[in-house]
Design an enzyme around this catalytic site. Structure first.
Site, PDB file in Angstrom:
ATOM      1  N   LYS A 140     -14.567  16.859  11.939  1.00 41.95           N
ATOM      2  CA  LYS A 140     -15.679  16.838  12.886  1.00 41.95           C
ATOM      3  C   LYS A 140     -15.791  18.195  13.566  1.00 41.95           C
ATOM      4  O   LYS A 140     -15.021  18.524  14.460  1.00 41.95           O
ATOM      5  CB  LYS A 140     -15.486  15.726  13.912  1.00 41.95           C
ATOM      6  CG  LYS A 140     -16.794  15.408  14.608  1.00 41.95           C
ATOM      7  CD  LYS A 140     -16.736  14.113  15.367  1.00 41.95           C
ATOM      8  CE  LYS A 140     -18.138  13.608  15.651  1.00 41.95           C
ATOM      9  NZ  LYS A 140     -18.141  12.408  16.463  1.00 41.95           N
ATOM     10  N   GLU A 146      -5.541  -3.185  -1.843  1.00 46.21           N
ATOM     11  CA  GLU A 146      -6.127  -4.401  -1.271  1.00 46.21           C
ATOM     12  C   GLU A 146      -7.223  -4.987  -2.154  1.00 46.21           C
ATOM     13  O   GLU A 146      -7.715  -6.090  -1.882  1.00 46.21           O
ATOM     14  CB  GLU A 146      -6.714  -4.093   0.107  1.00 46.21           C
ATOM     15  CG  GLU A 146      -5.677  -3.802   1.197  1.00 46.21           C
ATOM     16  CD  GLU A 146      -5.289  -2.338   1.278  1.00 46.21           C
ATOM     17  OE1 GLU A 146      -5.464  -1.604   0.272  1.00 46.21           O
ATOM     18  OE2 GLU A 146      -4.800  -1.918   2.342  1.00 46.21           O
ATOM     19  N   TRP A 195     -20.144  15.983  11.014  1.00 49.77           N
ATOM     20  CA  TRP A 195     -19.102  15.590  10.061  1.00 49.77           C
ATOM     21  C   TRP A 195     -19.132  16.473   8.810  1.00 49.77           C
ATOM     22  O   TRP A 195     -20.201  16.763   8.276  1.00 49.77           O
ATOM     23  CB  TRP A 195     -19.294  14.139   9.626  1.00 49.77           C
ATOM     24  CG  TRP A 195     -19.084  13.152  10.724  1.00 49.77           C
ATOM     25  CD1 TRP A 195     -20.032  12.444  11.373  1.00 49.77           C
ATOM     26  CD2 TRP A 195     -17.841  12.770  11.292  1.00 49.77           C
ATOM     27  NE1 TRP A 195     -19.457  11.630  12.325  1.00 49.77           N
ATOM     28  CE2 TRP A 195     -18.108  11.819  12.305  1.00 49.77           C
ATOM     29  CE3 TRP A 195     -16.508  13.153  11.080  1.00 49.77           C
ATOM     30  CZ2 TRP A 195     -17.116  11.234  13.073  1.00 49.77           C
ATOM     31  CZ3 TRP A 195     -15.520  12.565  11.842  1.00 49.77           C
ATOM     32  CH2 TRP A 195     -15.818  11.617  12.827  1.00 49.77           C
ATOM     33  N   THR A 245       0.873  -1.184   0.000  1.00 49.69           N
ATOM     34  CA  THR A 245       0.000   0.000   0.000  1.00 49.69           C
ATOM     35  C   THR A 245       0.906   1.228   0.000  1.00 49.69           C
ATOM     36  O   THR A 245       2.047   1.162   0.466  1.00 49.69           O
ATOM     37  CB  THR A 245      -0.883   0.039   1.258  1.00 49.69           C
ATOM     38  OG1 THR A 245      -0.028   0.027   2.397  1.00 49.69           O
ATOM     39  CG2 THR A 245      -1.826  -1.143   1.317  1.00 49.69           C
TER      40      THR A 245
HETATM   41  P1  ADP Z   1      -3.411   3.933   0.099  1.00 47.99           P
HETATM   42  O1  ADP Z   1      -4.562   3.154   0.658  1.00 47.99           O
HETATM   43  O2  ADP Z   1      -2.127   3.630   0.769  1.00 47.99           O
HETATM   44  O3  ADP Z   1      -3.675   5.402  -0.098  1.00 47.99           O
HETATM   45  P2  ADP Z   1      -4.236   3.005  -2.477  1.00 47.99           P
HETATM   46  O4  ADP Z   1      -3.613   3.390  -3.746  1.00 47.99           O
HETATM   47  O5  ADP Z   1      -4.592   1.605  -2.274  1.00 47.99           O
HETATM   48  O6  ADP Z   1      -3.218   3.426  -1.389  1.00 47.99           O
HETATM   49  O7  ADP Z   1      -5.476   3.966  -2.221  1.00 47.99           O
HETATM   50  C1  ADP Z   1      -6.788   3.540  -2.031  1.00 47.99           C
HETATM   51  C2  ADP Z   1      -7.648   4.688  -1.617  1.00 47.99           C
HETATM   52  O8  ADP Z   1      -7.625   5.736  -2.584  1.00 47.99           O
HETATM   53  C3  ADP Z   1      -9.107   4.344  -1.500  1.00 47.99           C
HETATM   54  O9  ADP Z   1      -9.387   3.720  -0.289  1.00 47.99           O
HETATM   55  C4  ADP Z   1      -9.774   5.698  -1.629  1.00 47.99           C
HETATM   56  O10 ADP Z   1      -9.753   6.402  -0.417  1.00 47.99           O
HETATM   57  C5  ADP Z   1      -8.877   6.411  -2.599  1.00 47.99           C
HETATM   58  N1  ADP Z   1      -9.453   6.354  -3.945  1.00 47.99           N
HETATM   59  C6  ADP Z   1      -9.157   5.515  -4.942  1.00 47.99           C
HETATM   60  N2  ADP Z   1      -9.881   5.782  -6.039  1.00 47.99           N
HETATM   61  C7  ADP Z   1     -10.690   6.824  -5.730  1.00 47.99           C
HETATM   62  C8  ADP Z   1     -11.683   7.569  -6.433  1.00 47.99           C
HETATM   63  N3  ADP Z   1     -12.006   7.315  -7.697  1.00 47.99           N
HETATM   64  N4  ADP Z   1     -12.309   8.564  -5.773  1.00 47.99           N
HETATM   65  C9  ADP Z   1     -11.994   8.844  -4.501  1.00 47.99           C
HETATM   66  N5  ADP Z   1     -11.072   8.190  -3.789  1.00 47.99           N
HETATM   67  C10 ADP Z   1     -10.412   7.194  -4.383  1.00 47.99           C
END
Ligand code: ADP
Length: 543
Positions: free
Chosen positions: A440, A330, A445, A185
């Site tokens: 918050k 994931e 929120w 990640t």
């Molecule tokens: P990390 O979790 O370490 O940031 P990832 O590349 O796996 O790395 O990121 C996943 C996260 O990115 C998602 O859980 C979400 O919060 C965000 N994300 C991915 N695609 C989108 C999208 N199209 N719109 C908004 N958020 C997104």
């Protein structure tokens, strides 16, 4: 009673075998690290993959060994990918933009035996070498190069290793649940953790991303993954490309707008994929260069929320359909993609854009649910209105992290994404925030993402916007906007705040707008809110 059909394990080697057999002369075009171009084909990629698989065997490597890559999107990297996974080893793609300490951490955590690297990253390798004792082979993805030998005397060279082998090789056949690749990640939420994909999960994910309501990939496409192969396997596109036999354009190190526009125009790219920051750069360059991006039919935007203005510009100016997609390391990564249904076709352009702006709906193979708390099991209705903690389940969703014994799932077997969202009856997902980025204020929120989108849609003067929680003596937390504006822009704080007053309730308007020269990004181009919070969270207390 058992079905009477053949069983063949779903193996990554079968993707490249298929491409070599039925799309043998289809082009794979690659920008090399020295900026020269290589034109190869799927059949040559497949041949070299076999030769490199044999080279790995000759170096004494065995099944399940982790082979790391620190490389751009290019043809050698692609060949090596197929060689490693096809040969039952595990391809660990590493993000070179990580800090050296993170790099050392993940190389040691993965117990990588080999590092394949592009020359660009030689200084990085030299800097961390003393701290990664398990690595036995450093292989530069190039022909013999004296500069590399001078800096790293033990270096070996991909082209030299490949040339020594012939392509007489049968891919091993093994259980489809065997591990095939490893991605960490990006660490925006703490220490990087490894997601270990299997051949089966990769095959099913690749088929799902190719579906018409995902990316709609075909042998008629010229696909350019701008998203790096080290960012969740370029979202699975190099696998899906071999499955469907599309032409691939691999952009190498040139990720700036001008280089990308040139590649699109020269090679008639029909679909390209990347994070929003890449597209911002590309749109600016296309405008300056006067390009019509006339070959582009679709662009896939994911990794962070896609601003409405981007969908409009691509459609109105370039007649290109933007596919907004959501996922995470994931989830392999595809969880959802925003494509219309029949019932949307009669809607106005604006209403259709509203659907496209959602993060989309799941393809067959994954399901979503909302729960009332993080890691919870109490579900909330998917009515498109109520927000909850987004959880996911499916064939290509993580079960447990690499090297960790405990499950990563809730007690009833779902993966909690850490995202806060609504889901409607058709499965259209709208992410309102990451749980830890919500603000918050006085017990209510506020979504940082919603406020960022308003700022980005307000004017083209703002190129980047981040809303974070600042500590507040009365309300606990209040939103503040941190924005980057174009050098010549006259935009003021008052103008932005006035615009917010028209868009959101009074208590949601940011307390302050701070203009900065740049906003810190992580290795995959996402805003590092943690750093912004460290820098600015006390600003309202100080005033
Ligand atoms: P990390 O979790 O370490 O940031 P990832 O590349 O796996 O790395 O990121 C996943 C996260 O990115 C998602 O859980 C979400 O919060 C965000 N994300 C991915 N695609 C989108 C999208 N199209 N719109 C908004 N958020 C997104």
């Amino acid at each position: 009673m058992q079905g009477r059909m053949m069983f063949q394990p779903l193996l990554i080697s079968s993707f490249i075998e298929h491409a070599a057999q039925y799309h043998s002369d289809t082009a794979v075009i690659s920008k090399n690290t020295d900026l020269s171009m290589t034109h190869t084909t799927w059949s040559k990629v497949a041949n070299n993959a076999k030769r490199f698989a044999k080279a790995l065997n000759s170096l004494g490597l065995q099944a399940h060994h982790r082979i790391a890559t620190i490389a751009w999107n290019n043809h050698r990297h692609l060949e090596a990918w197929y060689a490693i996974s096809g040969n039952q080893m595990i391809c660990h793609t590493i993000n070179p933009r990580l800090f050296p300490e993170q790099l050392i951490f993940i190389i040691n955590d993965a117990q990588d035996r080999v590092i394949l690297f592009d020359k660009t990253f030689l200084p990085l390798i030299v800097a961390v070498k003393a701290h990664i004792p398990l690595v036995e082979h450093f292989i530069c993805l190039s022909d013999y190069d004296t500069d590399v030998i001078e800096a790293l005397p033990e270096a070996q060279f991909y082209d030299v290793l490949v040339t020594k082998q012939n392509s007489e090789f049968n891919w091993p056949i093994f259980d489809e649940t065997t591990a095939s690749s490893l991605c960490y990640t990006s660490g925006t939420t703490g220490n990087p953790k490894g997601a270990l994909y299997s051949h089966r999960s990769t095959a099913l994910h690749s088929m799902a991303i190719a579906l018409p309501d995902s990316m709609g990939l075909s042998a008629k496409d010229v696909m350019m993954p701008v998203v790096p192969m080290f960012h969740v396997n370029a979202w699975g596109t190099p696998y899906a490309a071999a499955m469907v036999g599309s032409t691939l354009v691999l952009p190498g190190p040139g990720l700036d707008g001008t280089s990308l526009v040139n590649l699109i125009d020269q090679y008639q790219v029909s679909i390209a994929l990347g994070v929003p920051t890449i597209w911002q750069g590309l749109l600016t360059a296309a405008k300056n260069m006067g390009s019509q991006l006339s070959s582009m039919k679709r662009n896939v935007v994911g990794g962070s929320a896609c601003p409405a203005s981007m969908i409009h510009t691509f459609k109105d100016v370039y007649n290109c359909d933007t596919i907004h997609a959501w996922g995470m390391t994931e989830t392999s990564p595809l969880g959802t993609a925003a494509q219309l249904k029949t019932k949307h076709l009669g809607l106005s352009q604006e209403e259709q854009t509203y659907v496209r702006l959602s993060q989309g709906r799941p393809p067959f193979g994954v399901s979503l649910r909302l729960c009332d708390q993080e890691q919870g099991t109490n579900t909330i209705p998917s009515d498109g209105k109520q927000t909850g903690n987004l959880q996911i389940k499916g064939h290509w969703i993580i079960d447990s992290y690499f090297g960790k014994d405990q499950s990563a799932l809730t007690i009833d077997g779902w993966f909690d994404t850490g995202d806060i969202a609504t889901v409607d009856m058709d499965g259209y997902l709208r992410i309102s925030d990451r749980a830890k980025d919500l603000i918050k204020s006085g017990g209510e929120w506020i979504s940082s993402v919603e406020l960022e989108n308003i700022a980005l849609d307000f004017t083209n003067d703002i190129s980047m916007a981040a809303v974070i929680a600042a500590k507040h003596p009365k309300w606990d937390e209040r939103p503040i906007l941190i924005a980057v504006k174009h050098a010549e822009s006259q935009l003021t704080e008052a103008e932005i705040l006035e615009y917010y007053a028209k868009k959101v309730a009074k208590w949601q308007i940011p307390d302050e707008v701070i203009f900065v020269q740049s906003i810190p990004l992580n290795g995959t181009g996402k805003i590092l809110k943690k750093e912004l919070r460290e820098q600015f969270e006390h600003i309202l207390l100080e005033e």
